[in-house]
Design an enzyme around this catalytic site. Structure first.
Site, PDB file in Angstrom:
ATOM      1  N   HIS A 309       0.825  -1.218   0.000  1.00  0.00           N
ATOM      2  CA  HIS A 309       0.000   0.000   0.000  1.00  0.00           C
ATOM      3  C   HIS A 309       0.856   1.264   0.000  1.00  0.00           C
ATOM      4  O   HIS A 309       0.600   2.196  -0.758  1.00  0.00           O
ATOM      5  CB  HIS A 309      -0.910  -0.031   1.227  1.00  0.00           C
ATOM      6  CG  HIS A 309      -1.884   1.093   1.307  1.00  0.00           C
ATOM      7  ND1 HIS A 309      -2.929   1.226   0.429  1.00  0.00           N
ATOM      8  CD2 HIS A 309      -1.990   2.133   2.172  1.00  0.00           C
ATOM      9  CE1 HIS A 309      -3.643   2.301   0.747  1.00  0.00           C
ATOM     10  NE2 HIS A 309      -3.083   2.875   1.793  1.00  0.00           N
ATOM     11  N   PHE A 310       1.862   1.302   0.848  1.00  0.00           N
ATOM     12  CA  PHE A 310       2.745   2.466   0.916  1.00  0.00           C
ATOM     13  C   PHE A 310       4.000   2.176   0.095  1.00  0.00           C
ATOM     14  O   PHE A 310       5.083   1.921   0.621  1.00  0.00           O
ATOM     15  CB  PHE A 310       3.080   2.808   2.369  1.00  0.00           C
ATOM     16  CG  PHE A 310       1.942   3.467   3.100  1.00  0.00           C
ATOM     17  CD1 PHE A 310       1.483   4.717   2.709  1.00  0.00           C
ATOM     18  CD2 PHE A 310       1.324   2.847   4.168  1.00  0.00           C
ATOM     19  CE1 PHE A 310       0.439   5.343   3.369  1.00  0.00           C
ATOM     20  CE2 PHE A 310       0.271   3.461   4.833  1.00  0.00           C
ATOM     21  CZ  PHE A 310      -0.177   4.712   4.430  1.00  0.00           C
TER      22      PHE A 310
END
Length: 333
Positions: A309-310
């Site tokens: 996600h990051f």
């Protein structure tokens, strides 16, 4: 230029700058001076300033770097983080671009007004960031959107298409396919019924375990993800009253899918240059949300990265290199 060549070039410039500084003047190589000056320029422009501007009585914190007469990049962060998610990316771009990364109200170093004095909705976050760009004198920019940054940024783009020079999307959704996964089921239930029972199921999303999970899930090498990132985010989440703000915004996220047709129409009509750099192992916004952009923007450039996600935690250098190439072709002074 590839990420590895970009890093090698930076390291070479820095080494030559140090040799020039400490070597005796008589032995300094004549060719080193221009390279040393170039390194000094990069160091100067990449230096980040930390500023605050007031928007409708709310102090909005932002990071700023790069020459102000260069093309502007507006970096919009996601949940549950702040502009700190861009800490590694900004220096990779600021020698050529004017980079601005604000914190939304209730996030990072920006004010956290009470829910009685500020409406925590995506419509209002976008309105605040729109006024923020005016306050800092920016009327034309390329967007970088991730997670919550997508519905904020796409509201800006649809309202002011003439201002947007290009869009970089990193795990940010604009299609129904991107929300058709297990993660969103309890959130969709909360959209349909804003009950205490449904809210209770979402409160764990603002706890440390969930914040850490967002950073580590899908990372190909979790040991390369700095624990400072989730520790800083959690400190902001743990402020009294912030949990209620996050629940309010999770509910407001339900207002975004009805906007998808309008955003997709904006894509089709204006064909903004788009780079999609997507962490393919993301359990929140999986690649199913990345591919549909190509329906409306057939010239968009899609890169699926082996991370979560990051994505910037592991792949800031790779994304920075992709952006330099992409922006160099599409965004001019």
């Amino acid at each position: 230029m590839s990420a590895s060549r970009l890093l090698a070039r930076s390291a070479t410039a820095l080494s030559l700058a140090l040799l020039t500084q400490f070597a005796p003047a008589a032995s300094a190589a004549p060719a080193a001076a221009p390279v040393a000056q170039d390194a000094a320029n990069v160091a100067n422009t990449a230096a980040v300033s930390y500023r605050t501007v007031k928007v409708d009585g709310v102090n909005i914190f932002y990071r700023e770097a790069g020459p102000k007469n260069a093309p502007t990049l507006l970096l919009l962060h996601g949940f549950p983080t702040s502009s700190q998610m861009f800490r590694n990316l900004i220096p990779l771009l600021a020698d050529k671009y004017h980079v601005i990364a604000p914190d939304y109200p209730g996030y990072g170093q920006s004010d956290m007004p009470s829910m009685s004095s500020y409406t925590y909705s995506f419509d209002n976050l976008a309105a605040t960031i729109d006024k923020f760009t005016t306050a800092v004198g920016v009327n034309r920019y390329a967007l970088y959107v991730q997670d919550y940054g997508a519905p904020v940024g796409y509201r800006l783009a649809a309202a002011h298409p003439e201002r947007v020079t290009a869009i970089v999307v990193q795990n940010g959704n604009a299609y129904d396919e991107g929300l058709d996964n297990e993660f969103w089921q309890p959130i969709k239930a909360y959209w349909a019924d804003k009950s205490e029972a449904n809210a209770a199921k979402l409160r764990p999303l603002v706890a440390l375990e969930a914040t850490k999970w967002q950073y580590l899930e899908g990372a190909r090498n979790p040991q390369r993800v700095s624990p400072d990132a989730w520790t800083v985010d959690q400190a902001y989440l743990d402020r009294p009253g912030n949990g209620a703000i996050q629940l309010e915004l999770l509910h407001s996220y339900g207002t975004n899918p009805p906007h998808y047709p309008a955003w997709q129409a904006y894509f089709r009509k204006y064909q903004p240059p788009m780079l999609i750099a997507w962490g393919k192992n993301d359990k929140i916004f999986p690649p199913a949300g990345a591919h549909p952009y190509l329906r409306d923007l057939p010239k968009a450039e899609l890169h699926l990265l082996d991370t979560g996600h990051f994505a910037l935690e592991e792949d800031s250098a790779a994304i920075g290199a992709l952006m330099r190439d992409f922006l160099g072709r599409h965004v001019k002074r």
